[in-house]
Design an enzyme around this catalytic site. Sequence first.
Site, PDB file in Angstrom:
ATOM      1  N   HIS A   1      14.746  -6.329  -9.679  1.00  0.00           N
ATOM      2  CA  HIS A   1      14.153  -5.049  -9.281  1.00  0.00           C
ATOM      3  C   HIS A   1      13.457  -5.203  -7.935  1.00  0.00           C
ATOM      4  CE1 HIS A   1      11.657  -1.477  -9.203  1.00  0.00           C
ATOM      5  NE2 HIS A   1      10.566  -2.220  -9.200  1.00  0.00           N
TER       6      HIS A   1
ATOM      7  N   ASP B   1      25.056   6.692  21.592  1.00  0.00           N
ATOM      8  CA  ASP B   1      25.290   5.863  20.412  1.00  0.00           C
ATOM      9  C   ASP B   1      24.314   4.706  20.480  1.00  0.00           C
ATOM     10  OD1 ASP B   1      26.406   4.333  18.239  1.00  0.00           O
ATOM     11  OD2 ASP B   1      28.286   5.427  18.552  1.00  0.00           O
TER      12      ASP B   1
ATOM     13  N   TRP C   1      10.321 -11.857  -7.304  1.00  0.00           N
ATOM     14  CA  TRP C   1      10.909 -11.640  -5.972  1.00  0.00           C
ATOM     15  C   TRP C   1      10.247 -12.522  -4.927  1.00  0.00           C
ATOM     16  CZ3 TRP C   1       9.401  -9.771  -1.115  1.00  0.00           C
ATOM     17  CH2 TRP C   1       8.069  -9.357  -1.004  1.00  0.00           C
TER      18      TRP C   1
ATOM     19  N   SER D   1      21.860  -9.510   8.630  1.00  0.00           N
ATOM     20  CA  SER D   1      22.074  -8.081   8.830  1.00  0.00           C
ATOM     21  C   SER D   1      20.835  -7.430   9.447  1.00  0.00           C
ATOM     22  CB  SER D   1      22.416  -7.432   7.494  1.00  0.00           C
ATOM     23  OG  SER D   1      22.242  -6.050   7.567  1.00  0.00           O
ATOM     24  N   SER D   2      19.657  -7.786   8.923  1.00  0.00           N
ATOM     25  CA  SER D   2      18.423  -7.191   9.449  1.00  0.00           C
ATOM     26  C   SER D   2      18.189  -7.587  10.894  1.00  0.00           C
ATOM     27  CB  SER D   2      17.219  -7.658   8.637  1.00  0.00           C
ATOM     28  OG  SER D   2      17.275  -7.116   7.366  1.00  0.00           O
TER      29      SER D   2
ATOM     30  N   HIS E   1       4.143 -11.091   4.710  1.00  0.00           N
ATOM     31  CA  HIS E   1       3.189 -10.058   5.069  1.00  0.00           C
ATOM     32  C   HIS E   1       3.680  -9.141   6.185  1.00  0.00           C
ATOM     33  CE1 HIS E   1      -0.254  -7.829   4.132  1.00  0.00           C
ATOM     34  NE2 HIS E   1      -0.313  -7.563   5.417  1.00  0.00           N
TER      35      HIS E   1
ATOM     36  N   GLU F   1       6.600  -8.470   6.626  1.00  0.00           N
ATOM     37  CA  GLU F   1       7.619  -7.697   5.906  1.00  0.00           C
ATOM     38  C   GLU F   1       7.020  -6.425   5.309  1.00  0.00           C
ATOM     39  OE1 GLU F   1      10.817  -7.867   5.448  1.00  0.00           O
ATOM     40  OE2 GLU F   1      11.074  -6.504   3.760  1.00  0.00           O
TER      41      GLU F   1
ATOM     42  N   TYR G   1       4.693  -4.697   6.557  1.00  0.00           N
ATOM     43  CA  TYR G   1       4.557  -3.712   7.641  1.00  0.00           C
ATOM     44  C   TYR G   1       5.919  -3.238   8.126  1.00  0.00           C
ATOM     45  CZ  TYR G   1      -0.314  -4.386   7.261  1.00  0.00           C
ATOM     46  OH  TYR G   1      -1.572  -4.395   6.746  1.00  0.00           O
TER      47      TYR G   1
ATOM     48  N   SER H   1       4.519  10.881  11.198  1.00  0.00           N
ATOM     49  CA  SER H   1       3.949  11.370  12.453  1.00  0.00           C
ATOM     50  C   SER H   1       4.861  12.374  13.145  1.00  0.00           C
ATOM     51  CB  SER H   1       3.689  10.203  13.410  1.00  0.00           C
ATOM     52  OG  SER H   1       2.816   9.287  12.811  1.00  0.00           O
TER      53      SER H   1
ATOM     54  N   HIS I   1      -3.917 -13.947   2.418  1.00  0.00           N
ATOM     55  CA  HIS I   1      -4.646 -13.163   1.421  1.00  0.00           C
ATOM     56  C   HIS I   1      -3.802 -12.976   0.153  1.00  0.00           C
ATOM     57  CE1 HIS I   1      -3.080  -9.242   3.438  1.00  0.00           C
ATOM     58  NE2 HIS I   1      -2.305  -9.565   2.454  1.00  0.00           N
ATOM     59  N   HIS I   2      -2.530 -13.370   0.212  1.00  0.00           N
ATOM     60  CA  HIS I   2      -1.723 -13.394  -1.004  1.00  0.00           C
ATOM     61  C   HIS I   2      -1.957 -14.680  -1.787  1.00  0.00           C
ATOM     62  CE1 HIS I   2       0.794  -9.954   0.275  1.00  0.00           C
ATOM     63  NE2 HIS I   2       0.535 -10.405   1.481  1.00  0.00           N
TER      64      HIS I   2
ATOM     65  N   THR J   1      -5.140   0.853  10.426  1.00  0.00           N
ATOM     66  CA  THR J   1      -4.397   1.635   9.440  1.00  0.00           C
ATOM     67  C   THR J   1      -5.177   2.889   9.062  1.00  0.00           C
ATOM     68  OG1 THR J   1      -3.667  -0.501   8.618  1.00  0.00           O
ATOM     69  CG2 THR J   1      -3.069   1.412   7.320  1.00  0.00           C
TER      70      THR J   1
ATOM     71  N   LYS K   1      -4.966   5.646  11.596  1.00  0.00           N
ATOM     72  CA  LYS K   1      -3.769   6.483  11.510  1.00  0.00           C
ATOM     73  C   LYS K   1      -3.968   7.617  10.522  1.00  0.00           C
ATOM     74  CE  LYS K   1      -0.368   3.099  12.890  1.00  0.00           C
ATOM     75  NZ  LYS K   1       0.556   3.893  13.714  1.00  0.00           N
TER      76      LYS K   1
ATOM     77  N   ARG L   1       0.552  -9.806 -14.462  1.00  0.00           N
ATOM     78  CA  ARG L   1       1.858  -9.221 -14.167  1.00  0.00           C
ATOM     79  C   ARG L   1       2.974 -10.148 -14.670  1.00  0.00           C
ATOM     80  NH1 ARG L   1       2.489 -10.187  -7.654  1.00  0.00           N
ATOM     81  NH2 ARG L   1       4.460  -9.147  -7.975  1.00  0.00           N
TER      82      ARG L   1
END
Lengths: 552, 57, 371
Positions: A97, A126, A162, A190-191, A274, A276, A278, A289, A323-324, A349, A352, A471
């Site tokens: 998932h 293009d 994950w 790909s990314s 991290h 990632e 963002y 926006s 922080h993870h 953040t 915004k 979890r």
Amino acid sequence: MAPKLPPQHSLQHSSSAVAGGQSQEGQSHYPHAAQPKGLMRWLLTTNHKEIGSLYLIFSLTMFFVGGIFALVVRAELFQPGLQLVEPEFFNQMTTMHGLIMVFAAVMPAFTGLANWMIPLQIGAPDMALPRLNNFSFWLLPVAFTLLLSTLFMPGGGPNFGWTFYAPLSTTYAPASTTFFILALHMAGISSILGAINIIATILNMRAPGMRMMDMPLFVWTWLITAFLLIAVMPVLAGVITMMLMDINFGTSFFDAAGGGDPVLFQHLFWFFGHPEVYIMILPAFGIVSAIIPTFARKPLFGYASMVYATGAIALLSFLVWAHHMFIVGLPLTAELFFMYSTMLIAVPTGVKVFNWVTTLFRGSISFEPPMLFALAFVVLFTIGGFSGLMLAIAPADFQYHDTYFVVAHFHYVLVPGAIFAIMAGVYYWLPKWTGHYPNERLAQCHFWCSIIGVNLTFFPMHFAGLAGMPRRIPDYALQFADFNLLSSIGAFFFGASQLLFVLVVVLCVRGGQKAPAKAWEGAVDLEWSVPSPAPLHTFETPPVFHRAQSHD
Amino acid sequence: MWSVVKSVLAALLGVQNDRQRQQDFSNGKPVAFIITAVVVTMMFVLLLAGIAIYAAG
Amino acid sequence: MRLPWQWLLTITSVASLSQAHASSWNMPVGVTDTSRNIFGLHMTIFWVCVVIGVIVFGVMFYSLFRYRHSKGAKAARFHEHTSVEVLWTAIPILILVGMAVPATATLKNMYDASEADLDIMITGQQWRWRYEYLGEDIAYTSNLSTTREQIRGESERDEHYLLDVDEPLVLPINRKVRFLMTSDDVIHSWWVPELAVKQDTIPGFINENWVQINEPGIYRGQCAELCGVNHGFMPIVVHAMEEAEFETWLEERKEAAEQEAMGVDREWAIEELMARGEEVYQSICSSCHQGEGQGAPPAFPALAGNEQLINELDWHLDRVINGVSGAAMPAFRNTLNPVEIAAVVTYTRNAWGNETGDTVQPATVAERIAQ
């Protein structure tokens, strides 16, 4: 997310392209003599609109695949005890998932929107590298077919979450892990290719007269996201290659017995992970926006601040990864450093959010479906931001870490955050893609069902986590039963209501109220100057960008 | 030079006005901004690390 | 018209259900000074968020209501206001600095494990905890004691479903206890919410944490880091006792350990070994090899009717003592004592139709381990 296929190019279509400096002369220069038909057309296409559609359809499909995995998880957690699936399969479902939603649903959806909209928003014909564009899309179905196929392999698919912490994902992993690594490598390539393409397009192909500072925020946020992708995807590639070596070639990067360090894995993973986060939220900021000023009929408040804040967030996102890892036993100084930096990243953040709210203040607001989703984004993303702020307090994180409180937090920023923004974007640009407005009644119904579903699913998770539920467990103690019951009901409701989204999109592709070139009254960006539906080829002669369309 | 540093610091706060932005984008060289931003970020890291080391005692 | 009422009924019944057996909706205040400090920080930052939320959402919903296009609102054109922007950047920074100061103090205190009165080594293993009272010669493992029948819904679930163990960790109150934490296999995380201790246990590394409990009682927690298939089934129970009671417990434990050590040298009868072996099997082995030795292939091979096991006693002993490298089977050399190993090997060689008639004596096992 399944826009109408752009019409096959024909003289009539392109001659109807009145805006953007299209000239009679422009039409005779189509490079392709005869386009392949059927499947080959889609395999070989180099058109940014077709590739954008492919990305979006792929993403929508994977959204449902990942959603079904989530529903398996929620069904098992409906009540205490083991009823439907074994813990082994449960772990595969939670892992898949997460992987599918992050790498196959959210990221490709943003790339799809970028493919469709960036050339239209900057007046380019293009993407800069069309063949590369085709390649970077077609890597994805291969990668994720491979990833999904691991579920059918002996020993099962990835079952280590994950975040695939070593050594659970190396020494103790199922045999299929090597395939998982290959699949992730392909998705990563790909990314990176997509990001290179987007950067090349934005830097080189803007319409004459459009300076960087005139670009819509979606383009800006994507530009910065693309740099983040190029910076961190190689780190992911590195860490999974180290896993590959540990599993197959006898190295000990993450094995203490051979002189390695399991915590090294977490540092590397989160140094990717991290930014990632963002990567998955900055383009969402860009979409919101664009939508809020359109339906508030008022220019975005603090455009300049928004651009600068996005840059600041991107740089700060490299400084907060640990922080993870507050409970892996970091030295005190490191804990403090990462606590401070994490608290500070909340500031740009927050700025915004203040800007969006101020854009609404003294506007002239209407509530079309894209606006509904964008407003829900602002509120619910902010709630996710609040729980993020709480998680930043390192001592308190000793209680929050690895509980459902964290699950609630990141689902609030990803589901009503990233995914609602994607849906807002789809509703916003559907008239441009298909030439029809989405059915407003159905879209509203989809919106309210989603809002109820998402909150019913994820809000109780805050309480379950605070009350002590870890979890990634397939069964739980009795005091968590009520929260889980509510979450499961909410999840099935939310899942079912997404079928409405498919219905709206399909109906919109097939027909509906005709949309003019400028489909929304308050819209200003360049994409609204080409006809709806956008012809297969637009801006073959660059439009002249008028300063009046800019953000000042 | 000073205006570049000022803009980068403003970016770090997330606040900038339009006039300054116009100026940044019409006169400034991107490379100057990127280098300054990276340097400022590093100084920010050192500052934060300094505070953390001090606070850890 | 009845439908809304039915909904209301459902909602209220769910709410009353919650009151019936939900201990809380919030983080526990806990029974240590640290947990109280953390709870304070948690509530402070929570209320800060609530206040900011009320202001931001208040302005937002006011605007949405007041400036509706359908009511003929005319949009203003302003799009910038530097001093307002600086203000709303500065205020959050000040709030955050205000939060950082107490958070730093709490964190420093949590990291100070010096001058402990008692050291306990906590080792995570798939899927149990091992506690070793350093310098006291006491070590034992703590396993889930919730029955398979409860998990499968074949019998009534008791109050502490999934949160009960055979042997809790026993700690004295009012004394600073230092934990040294490590793991034998993957990363686990030892967490008891009411003690506000959560720390990863990492194979090959030792983490430190400490606790000083203020009130006697029984405190429950769970492994917090995904550690494989039975991650959800390795709870933690801490029994905090008055100091005098703890000393008595400690003495009893030591005596029992001595008794056990003496047991190594004497000859055991097969019935004794079988009885002891069944206990050990059910608490240690059955989570993988299942209650009837049927296993769960391919990861966990069957023991009942396993030809190699039946025919090769030596091989069987080696597997239990030294484990299988690269597979889930751990080495029990240090986890179980010779009596337990002898008993469980004897048991598995004579249960579920494995009728070898072999008995393995503790002395033999002790010799093997010494080699």
